[in-house]
Design a protein around this motif. Structure first.
Motif, PDB file in Angstrom:
ATOM      1  N   ARG A 158       3.675   3.039   7.878  1.00 55.54           N
ATOM      2  CA  ARG A 158       3.288   2.583   9.214  1.00 55.54           C
ATOM      3  C   ARG A 158       1.884   3.037   9.576  1.00 55.54           C
ATOM      4  N   ALA A 159       1.412   4.117   8.954  1.00 56.77           N
ATOM      5  CA  ALA A 159       0.035   4.541   9.192  1.00 56.77           C
ATOM      6  C   ALA A 159      -0.967   3.516   8.680  1.00 56.77           C
ATOM      7  N   PHE A 160      -0.547   2.665   7.751  1.00 53.31           N
ATOM      8  CA  PHE A 160      -1.432   1.666   7.163  1.00 53.31           C
ATOM      9  C   PHE A 160      -1.333   0.301   7.845  1.00 53.31           C
ATOM     10  N   LEU A 161      -0.294   0.089   8.638  1.00 47.15           N
ATOM     11  CA  LEU A 161      -0.066  -1.250   9.164  1.00 47.15           C
ATOM     12  C   LEU A 161      -1.046  -1.596  10.284  1.00 47.15           C
ATOM     13  N   PRO A 162      -1.459  -2.854  10.353  1.00 43.13           N
ATOM     14  CA  PRO A 162      -2.293  -3.318  11.455  1.00 43.13           C
ATOM     15  C   PRO A 162      -1.433  -3.607  12.679  1.00 43.13           C
ATOM     16  N   PHE A 188       2.912  -5.488   5.495  1.00 41.13           N
ATOM     17  CA  PHE A 188       2.123  -6.694   5.743  1.00 41.13           C
ATOM     18  C   PHE A 188       0.714  -6.273   6.152  1.00 41.13           C
ATOM     19  N   ASP A 189      -0.200  -7.197   6.046  1.00 36.08           N
ATOM     20  CA  ASP A 189      -1.561  -6.971   6.519  1.00 36.08           C
ATOM     21  C   ASP A 189      -2.120  -8.307   6.976  1.00 36.08           C
ATOM     22  N   HIS A 190      -2.882  -8.285   8.047  1.00 38.13           N
ATOM     23  CA  HIS A 190      -3.632  -9.475   8.452  1.00 38.13           C
ATOM     24  C   HIS A 190      -4.900  -9.037   9.159  1.00 38.13           C
TER      25      HIS A 190
END
Length: 393
Positions: A158-162, A188-190
Motif C-alpha cells: 500500500r505504500a507503493f499504491l497511487p 495496480f498503478d495509473h
C-alpha cells in the motif's frame, strides 16, 4: 457579521501566514472555517474500504457510506442539504482531490444562503488540498481510516499504491483492491501525462512477503522507466530486467497499458495475465482485446530471444476498459459458483446504464462480492477500470 470582503481578507491572512502550514489539520479547519465566516464544519474521511465516513476528530460519530446523506454525497459527489439535529442546516459537500474521493465536509449554518454554500465549496476545495499534502506523512490520517490491523505484506504494497482514482475531464481511471488488510501480491498503478494515461495491473505468484516484494520491485521498475520517457516495449523490458536482476526466482503476471488521450489509441502488453475486457455501447466485447499472452514478467528467458508483443486497439468515446486479476472472476458467489466474466461485466454495464460514477461502481462491485454470506475471495482481487471521453470537436 462577516461579509464576503472581510471573510476574503481573513482567509488571505491565514494563507499568507508562514505558521499556518505547520498547523495540525483540525486547527487549520477551524481557522479556515472562521476566516470564511462559516459557523462550524466537520471533516469526514472515507475509511480504507469505503464503508464508513470517519470524522477527523472525535467530535461526532462515524457515518455509513451506504445509509446516510453524507454517504449519498460521497457516492454521487454531489451537494446534499438537511436540517441539523442541533438546529439550523447542514450542507454535505464532497471532498475531492481532482477525481479522487477523500470524504465529505459537513458545513453547519443557521441558514444556507448561496453565499454560505459557495464558501462551503471553497472550504472543501482548500481542505482537500491540505489533506492530500499531509496524509503521506501524517499517521493520524491512516489510524483514523483503518478499522483493523494491517498485515506486513499489505503495509508494504500500500505504500507503493497511487490514489484510487485519477482523471481529467476526458479520462478517468479508478481501482479497488481486496482483501484490504491482507494483500499478498496484487497491485495496480495509473498515472497521467499531458498526452497519455498509463495503467498497470500486476499479480505476483504466492501470497506472502516475497510476493509483495516482487510486485513492489515491478511497480518501481515500471515507474522508473516511465519517468525517463521509455516507450511501452522498453518499459516492459525494464520490468523484466529488474526482476531478473534483483529477484531472479520471482515473477508476476500483468497487463501494462498506455492510452493516447487525443486519438484514443490503446496499446498494451499482456504478460501471462487475464485478458482485459472492453465495454462499448453497454455491451461486453469479450474478444476485442484477446491476444496470445507473453510469459510473465521476470521470466525473459521464456521469450526465446524475441521481444514482447505490443498490441493496439482504437477506443471509441465512452468505452470502458477493465483490467483485473483472477481473484475477481474466481471469487465464489452465494451458490458456490465462480463470479465469472459475464457476471462481472454485467454488473459494470448495469451501473453504466444507471449513470453511476466509475469509482462508485467498483466500490459497490467489490462489496457485493465481499458481503455475500457465502461468497469468498480465493485470492487477492484487483480491478482497474478506465473510461475515455475525448473533447467534442
Amino acid at each position: 457579521m462577516t461579509t464576503a470582503e472581510t471573510g476574503d481578507g481573513r482567509l488571505e491572512e491565514f494563507l499568507a501566514d508562514p505558521e499556518a502550514s505547520a498547523l495540525e489539520l483540525p486547527a487549520a479547519v477551524a481557522r479556515c472555517t472562521a476566516a470564511l465566516g462559516l459557523q462550524h464544519s466537520v471533516v469526514y474521511l472515507a475509511d480504507l474500504q469505503q464503508r464508513r465516513l470517519v470524522p477527523l476528530t472525535d467530535v461526532t460519530r462515524s457515518l455509513p457510506v451506504d445509509a446516510s446523506l453524507a454517504g449519498w454525497t460521497y457516492r454521487t459527489q454531489s451537494l446534499r442539504v438537511e436540517e441539523s439535529e442541533t438546529g439550523g442546516m447542514t450542507a454535505w459537500v464532497p471532498l475531492l482531490d481532482g477525481a479522487e474521493r477523500l470524504g465529505v465536509l459537513a458545513v453547519l449554518s443557521p441558514s444556507l444562503t448561496p453565499a454560505v454554500l459557495r464558501r462551503g465549496r471553497a472550504l472543501a476545495a482548500l481542505l482537500a488540498m491540505m489533506i492530500t499534502s499531509k496524509r503521506a506523512y501524517k499517521d493520524s490520517f491512516v489510524r483514523r481510516t483503518r478499522t483493523e490491523p494491517m498485515q506486513l505484506p499489505a503495509e508494504m504494497l500500500r505504500a507503493f499504491l497511487p490514489p484510487r482514482t485519477i482523471g481529467t475531464a476526458h479520462v478517468v481511471s479508478t481501482a479497488v483492491l481486496e482483501p484490504a488488510y491482507e494483500l499478498g501480491g496484487d497491485a495496480f498503478d495509473h498515472s497521467l501525462t499531458e498526452s497519455a494515461l498509463h495503467a498497470t495491473v500486476l499479480d505476483a505468484v504466492g501470497h506472502d512477503l516475497a510476493s509483495g516484494l516482487t510486485t513492489a520491485v515491478a511497480l518501481a521498475a515500471c515507474r522508473n522507466a516511465r519517468r525517463t520517457g521509455a516507450d511501452l516495449p522498453e518499459l516492459v523490458e525494464c520490468v523484466d530486467d529488474a526482476l531478473a536482476h534483483w529477484l531472479p526466482d520471482q515473477f508476476c503476471t500483468g497487463v501494462l497499458a498506455q492510452l493516447d488521450l487525443a486519438s484514443g489509441v490503446l496499446r498494451w502488453s499482456n504478460c501471462g495475465h487475464p485478458t482485459p475486457l472492453l465495454i462499448r455501447d453497454q455491451r461486453l466485447h469479450t474478444d476485442a482485446m484477446l491476444r496470445e499472452p507473453d510469459p510473465p514478467v521476470g521470466q525473459p528467458s521464456l521469450l526465446a530471444g524475441r521481444r514482447r508483443q505490443t498490441h493496439e486497439i482504437a477506443l471509441k468515446p465512452g468505452d470502458r476498459v477493465l483490467m483485473y486479476t483472477d481473484g475477481v472472476t474466481e471469487a465464489r458467489t452465494g451458490d458456490g459458483a465462480e463470479f465469472g466474466l459475464e457476471q462481472f461485466a454485467d454488473y459494470i454495464i448495469r451501473a453504466m446504464a444507471a449513470g453511476e460514477l466509475a469509482p462508485e461502481t467498483l466500490r459497490r462491485l467489490i462489496h457485493s462480492i465481499l458481503d455475500s454470506p457465502t461468497s469468498r475471495l480465493r485470492d487477492d482481487a484487483t480491478i482497474l477500470m478506465f473510461e475515455w471521453t475525448p473533447p467534442t470537436r
